[in-house]
Design a protein around this motif. Structure first.
Motif, PDB file in Angstrom:
ATOM      1  N   ALA A  62      17.128  -6.892  -6.752  1.00  0.00           N
ATOM      2  CA  ALA A  62      16.008  -7.545  -5.604  1.00  0.00           C
ATOM      3  C   ALA A  62      16.534  -7.044  -4.343  1.00  0.00           C
ATOM      4  O   ALA A  62      15.328  -6.883  -3.268  1.00  0.00           O
ATOM      5  CB  ALA A  62      16.387  -9.065  -5.798  1.00  0.00           C
ATOM      6  N   ALA A  63      17.841  -7.027  -3.821  1.00  0.00           N
ATOM      7  CA  ALA A  63      18.129  -6.896  -2.348  1.00  0.00           C
ATOM      8  C   ALA A  63      17.653  -5.353  -1.965  1.00  0.00           C
ATOM      9  O   ALA A  63      17.277  -4.897  -0.799  1.00  0.00           O
ATOM     10  CB  ALA A  63      19.648  -7.089  -2.164  1.00  0.00           C
ATOM     11  N   GLU A  64      17.789  -4.061  -2.869  1.00  0.00           N
ATOM     12  CA  GLU A  64      17.558  -2.914  -2.818  1.00  0.00           C
ATOM     13  C   GLU A  64      15.956  -2.625  -2.811  1.00  0.00           C
ATOM     14  O   GLU A  64      15.729  -1.626  -2.262  1.00  0.00           O
ATOM     15  CB  GLU A  64      18.457  -2.054  -3.524  1.00  0.00           C
ATOM     16  N   ARG A  65      15.218  -3.564  -3.790  1.00  0.00           N
ATOM     17  CA  ARG A  65      14.120  -2.995  -4.162  1.00  0.00           C
ATOM     18  C   ARG A  65      12.973  -4.317  -3.925  1.00  0.00           C
ATOM     19  O   ARG A  65      12.317  -4.656  -4.539  1.00  0.00           O
ATOM     20  CB  ARG A  65      14.100  -2.417  -5.620  1.00  0.00           C
ATOM     21  N   ALA A  66      13.109  -4.533  -2.604  1.00  0.00           N
ATOM     22  CA  ALA A  66      12.141  -5.495  -2.066  1.00  0.00           C
ATOM     23  C   ALA A  66      11.211  -4.759  -1.058  1.00  0.00           C
ATOM     24  O   ALA A  66      11.776  -4.562   0.033  1.00  0.00           O
ATOM     25  CB  ALA A  66      12.915  -6.686  -1.758  1.00  0.00           C
ATOM     26  N   VAL A  67      10.065  -4.852  -1.366  1.00  0.00           N
ATOM     27  CA  VAL A  67       9.062  -4.217  -0.406  1.00  0.00           C
ATOM     28  C   VAL A  67       8.016  -5.129  -0.085  1.00  0.00           C
ATOM     29  O   VAL A  67       7.469  -6.185  -0.963  1.00  0.00           O
ATOM     30  CB  VAL A  67       8.610  -2.802  -0.921  1.00  0.00           C
ATOM     31  N   GLU A  68       7.212  -4.920   0.894  1.00  0.00           N
ATOM     32  CA  GLU A  68       6.005  -5.690   1.293  1.00  0.00           C
ATOM     33  C   GLU A  68       4.966  -4.794   1.844  1.00  0.00           C
ATOM     34  O   GLU A  68       5.023  -3.712   2.088  1.00  0.00           O
ATOM     35  CB  GLU A  68       6.481  -6.771   2.449  1.00  0.00           C
ATOM     36  N   LEU A  69       3.497  -5.664   1.762  1.00  0.00           N
ATOM     37  CA  LEU A  69       2.442  -4.975   2.554  1.00  0.00           C
ATOM     38  C   LEU A  69       1.720  -6.120   3.162  1.00  0.00           C
ATOM     39  O   LEU A  69       1.271  -6.948   2.562  1.00  0.00           O
ATOM     40  CB  LEU A  69       1.603  -4.525   1.297  1.00  0.00           C
ATOM     41  N   PRO A  70       1.533  -6.005   4.418  1.00  0.00           N
ATOM     42  CA  PRO A  70       0.886  -6.873   5.095  1.00  0.00           C
ATOM     43  C   PRO A  70      -0.656  -6.920   4.688  1.00  0.00           C
ATOM     44  O   PRO A  70      -1.234  -5.969   4.312  1.00  0.00           O
ATOM     45  CB  PRO A  70       0.881  -6.478   6.464  1.00  0.00           C
ATOM     46  N   LEU A  71      -0.945  -8.053   4.784  1.00  0.00           N
ATOM     47  CA  LEU A  71      -2.397  -8.387   4.138  1.00  0.00           C
ATOM     48  C   LEU A  71      -3.610  -7.923   5.250  1.00  0.00           C
ATOM     49  O   LEU A  71      -4.593  -7.766   5.189  1.00  0.00           O
ATOM     50  CB  LEU A  71      -2.787  -9.835   4.084  1.00  0.00           C
ATOM     51  N   SER A  72      -2.891  -7.774   6.474  1.00  0.00           N
ATOM     52  CA  SER A  72      -3.850  -7.423   7.479  1.00  0.00           C
ATOM     53  C   SER A  72      -4.286  -6.007   7.547  1.00  0.00           C
ATOM     54  O   SER A  72      -5.187  -5.348   8.029  1.00  0.00           O
ATOM     55  CB  SER A  72      -3.201  -7.428   8.982  1.00  0.00           C
ATOM     56  N   MET A  73      -3.612  -5.265   6.597  1.00  0.00           N
ATOM     57  CA  MET A  73      -4.097  -3.731   6.174  1.00  0.00           C
ATOM     58  C   MET A  73      -5.009  -3.582   5.017  1.00  0.00           C
ATOM     59  O   MET A  73      -5.453  -2.404   4.956  1.00  0.00           O
ATOM     60  CB  MET A  73      -2.703  -2.981   5.827  1.00  0.00           C
ATOM     61  N   VAL A  74      -5.235  -4.794   4.428  1.00  0.00           N
ATOM     62  CA  VAL A  74      -6.137  -4.602   3.183  1.00  0.00           C
ATOM     63  C   VAL A  74      -7.674  -4.414   3.668  1.00  0.00           C
ATOM     64  O   VAL A  74      -8.050  -5.517   4.205  1.00  0.00           O
ATOM     65  CB  VAL A  74      -6.102  -5.910   2.330  1.00  0.00           C
ATOM     66  N   LYS A  75      -8.485  -3.509   3.315  1.00  0.00           N
ATOM     67  CA  LYS A  75      -9.723  -3.251   3.404  1.00  0.00           C
ATOM     68  C   LYS A  75     -10.676  -3.506   2.634  1.00  0.00           C
ATOM     69  O   LYS A  75     -11.765  -4.370   2.789  1.00  0.00           O
ATOM     70  CB  LYS A  75     -10.169  -1.722   3.852  1.00  0.00           C
ATOM     71  N   ASP A  76     -10.412  -3.407   1.215  1.00  0.00           N
ATOM     72  CA  ASP A  76     -11.197  -3.816   0.066  1.00  0.00           C
ATOM     73  C   ASP A  76     -10.220  -3.872  -1.060  1.00  0.00           C
ATOM     74  O   ASP A  76      -9.167  -3.600  -1.184  1.00  0.00           O
ATOM     75  CB  ASP A  76     -12.142  -2.503   0.040  1.00  0.00           C
ATOM     76  N   ILE A  77     -10.869  -4.854  -1.831  1.00  0.00           N
ATOM     77  CA  ILE A  77     -10.131  -5.262  -3.209  1.00  0.00           C
ATOM     78  C   ILE A  77     -10.936  -4.872  -4.347  1.00  0.00           C
ATOM     79  O   ILE A  77     -12.266  -5.068  -4.363  1.00  0.00           O
ATOM     80  CB  ILE A  77      -9.820  -6.835  -3.172  1.00  0.00           C
ATOM     81  N   GLU A  78     -10.420  -3.945  -5.303  1.00  0.00           N
ATOM     82  CA  GLU A  78     -11.156  -3.833  -6.613  1.00  0.00           C
ATOM     83  C   GLU A  78      -9.911  -4.237  -7.689  1.00  0.00           C
ATOM     84  O   GLU A  78      -8.941  -4.234  -7.525  1.00  0.00           O
ATOM     85  CB  GLU A  78     -11.582  -2.474  -6.602  1.00  0.00           C
ATOM     86  N   THR A  79     -10.589  -4.337  -8.982  1.00  0.00           N
ATOM     87  CA  THR A  79      -9.966  -4.463 -10.059  1.00  0.00           C
ATOM     88  C   THR A  79     -10.130  -3.508 -11.139  1.00  0.00           C
ATOM     89  O   THR A  79     -11.301  -3.002 -11.286  1.00  0.00           O
ATOM     90  CB  THR A  79     -10.387  -6.033 -10.819  1.00  0.00           C
ATOM     91  N   PHE A  80      -9.241  -3.262 -12.077  1.00  0.00           N
ATOM     92  CA  PHE A  80      -9.352  -2.528 -13.216  1.00  0.00           C
ATOM     93  C   PHE A  80      -8.898  -3.329 -14.318  1.00  0.00           C
ATOM     94  O   PHE A  80      -7.787  -3.414 -14.399  1.00  0.00           O
ATOM     95  CB  PHE A  80      -8.508  -1.166 -13.149  1.00  0.00           C
ATOM     96  N   SER A  81      -9.886  -3.412 -15.300  1.00  0.00           N
ATOM     97  CA  SER A  81      -9.504  -4.254 -16.344  1.00  0.00           C
ATOM     98  C   SER A  81      -8.399  -3.442 -17.683  1.00  0.00           C
ATOM     99  O   SER A  81      -8.207  -4.443 -18.386  1.00  0.00           O
ATOM    100  CB  SER A  81     -10.911  -4.908 -17.180  1.00  0.00           C
ATOM    101  N   GLY A  82      -8.171  -2.475 -17.609  1.00  0.00           N
ATOM    102  CA  GLY A  82      -7.353  -1.839 -18.397  1.00  0.00           C
ATOM    103  C   GLY A  82      -8.344  -0.985 -19.163  1.00  0.00           C
ATOM    104  O   GLY A  82      -9.444  -1.274 -19.925  1.00  0.00           O
TER     105      GLY A  82
END
Length: 504
Positions: A62-82
């Motif tokens: 957890a300490a070595e592999r914890a990453v984040e992405l700010p929601l302010s960078m999200v422009k569009d959201i899509e989904t892929f059902s598999g």
């Protein structure tokens, strides 16, 4: 990693929240992708959605592999059902930023004299791509063992597509122009919609282009392959609930900290009097509306109170952290720390926000609470006392005794610095990793020496601030270590120092 940044986690392997940030939902067993590139070391973790960020915490490191992405960078959201062996995914298209390196920035500008820019040249990667014989998906040259879409291994005799100017290649490009860009199904050139998934096909006029440069110019208009985006794979379900909460958080934009406008007060209507049945009905309707408005105002006041309570808890945590850094630890600071602790937890974990990993997240929250609640590393608390104190700190988000027991059972699985222990008498306690039987017996012996060579369970409970049952168990442990001996007399059970052991 190009798009994700490092995130900080606490000792209980949960993300450390920023100011005015709160958790929304969590989902376990997720994996990360940057575009179509699979991040091999980030394929089994917990994804936290907050009001400001998307945070990934790995299950093993957890300490070595914890990453984040700010929601302010999200422009569009899509989904892929598999599809087949491919897991359902969320595709997040990102805003252009300086820290993102896009391939479009290296394009050569057109001259001012020409009105139509020259078509781009075919990249070298297209010359070595290969088409799957099962699903007809065009794989990049980096994928040499199996298809990215269906997972079927590549046959040894599968030819690679090359950029030639022969008549056979031109005919093949004419057929590929009707391939669906979503599911890669080969449709008839006269079709305008895919027969498999219903997606709109490319303009049929593109099939008249015989040069590979015109085909590449048409494919560059598709933003899915060229823009900066990341993918989050959900291998244990929960995609629909996560997407709905994510869209709400992006729409609200809580990171902007917009002030809340106070509601406009409505002017009071003039009092009119009437007679008859219509007047009675009017007075009844008016009283009903006034009662409804009073209830609405009461609930608004309750929401404001809860918001202020959250701010008070955050203030209490900041003051407590400042006091912990100070060396002076007198009785006044200890009492103030206890008062601040009793204010509660600002963002408690709930079953609705955590879902299938509810007990794991509850165990992490309990570990964070215990690290502040237990001042000494060698202190233990009965599970019954901890249930009362922990529920009081959670406010109205109460948990059941069974949930607390299951959360305490997750301490060892999640490698947290606390353990659940059951004594032979059946007493359940939560203790630190630093607390063992040898240390407990030595502390009992030190207390006996301070009290003149003997002590009772009640006196030990008063000195150590233990529950009476815990003090009795500690005396039993010291007796098993042969450090003390008992005397059953008229005044009750008393424990003495074992002088035979100390004299030898």
């Amino acid at each position: 990693m190009k798009y994700f940044e490092r995130a900080q986690v606490s000792t209980s392997q949960r993300p450390i929240l920023q100011q005015s940030e709160s958790f929304i939902i969590q989902q376990g067993n997720v994996g990360l992708y940057e575009r179509k590139e699979k991040l091999d070391q980030y394929q089994d973790g917990v994804c936290y959605l907050t009001t400001h960020r998307i945070i990934y915490v790995d299950s093993t490191k957890a300490a070595e592999r914890a990453v984040e992405l700010p929601l302010s960078m999200v422009k569009d959201i899509e989904t892929f059902s598999g599809f087949l062996r491919s897991s359902p995914k969320i595709i997040l298209h990102l805003q252009a930023a300086d820290r993102f390196s896009t391939s479009s920035s290296s394009a050569t500008p057109s001259s001012t004299s020409s009105t139509v820019p020259p078509p781009p040249q075919a990249p070298a990667s297209l010359q070595q791509s290969w088409v799957c014989t099962i699903c007809s998906f065009s794989n990049p040259p980096t994928t040499i063992d199996k298809c990215q879409l269906c997972g079927v291994r590549r046959p040894q005799d599968t030819p690679s597509t090359t950029t030639t100017t022969t008549t056979d290649t031109s005919d093949q490009q004419h057929k590929d122009s009707s391939a669906c860009r979503v599911c890669t199904f080969l449709n008839h050139p006269s079709m305008i919609q895919c027969e498999m998934c219903g997606a709109s096909l490319a303009n049929p006029s593109l099939s008249n282009h015989s040069s590979i440069s015109d085909m590449l110019h048409a494919t560059q208009l598709q933003p899915l392959e060229d823009d900066a985006h990341v993918r989050i794979a959900f291998r244990s379900g929960g995609l629909s609930g996560f997407v709905s909460k994510l869209k709400e958080a992006v729409d609200v934009k809580a990171w902007n900290n917009k002030p809340v406008e106070s509601p406009i007060e409505k002017p009071a209507s003039p009092i009119t009097r009437g007679v008859g049945i219509s007047a009675i009905q009017g007075r009844i309707e008016k009283s009903t509306m006034e009662a409804q408005e009073s209830m609405d105002e009461a609930f608004q006041d309750l929401d404001k109170l809860m918001a202020k309570a959250t701010e008070m808890v955050l203030l209490a945590e900041s003051i407590s952290n400042k006091m912990n850094k100070e060396s002076n630890n007198n009785d006044d600071l200890s009492a103030l720390r206890t008062t601040l602790l009793n204010l509660g937890i600002s963002d408690p974990v709930t079953r609705g926000s955590a879902g299938s990993i509810y007990h794991q997240e509850l165990a992490r929250e309990l570990a964070d609470f215990l690290s502040k609640f237990l001042d000494r590393q060698d202190t233990m608390k009965p599970l019954t006392d901890l249930y009362c104190v922990f529920n009081r700190a959670r406010g109205v988000a109460f948990i059941s005794p069974e949930d607390l027991y299951k959360a305490a059972m997750q301490f060892e699985v999640l490698q947290l610095p606390f353990r659940l222990r059951q004594f032979p008498s059946g007493l359940l306690v939560v203790q630190s990793l630093y607390m063992d039987d040898e240390r407990a017996a030595q502390r009992v012996l030190e207390r006996i020496k301070e009290q003149g060579g003997h002590i009772t369970s009640l006196r030990l409970a008063e000195l150590e601030n233990y529950a009476l049952a815990v003090a009795t168990e500690h005396l039993m442990i010291a007796e098993q270590k042969a450090l003390v001996c008992r005397d059953q007399g008229p005044n009750g059970l008393t424990f003495y120092e074992n002088l035979l052991l100390t004299s030898s």
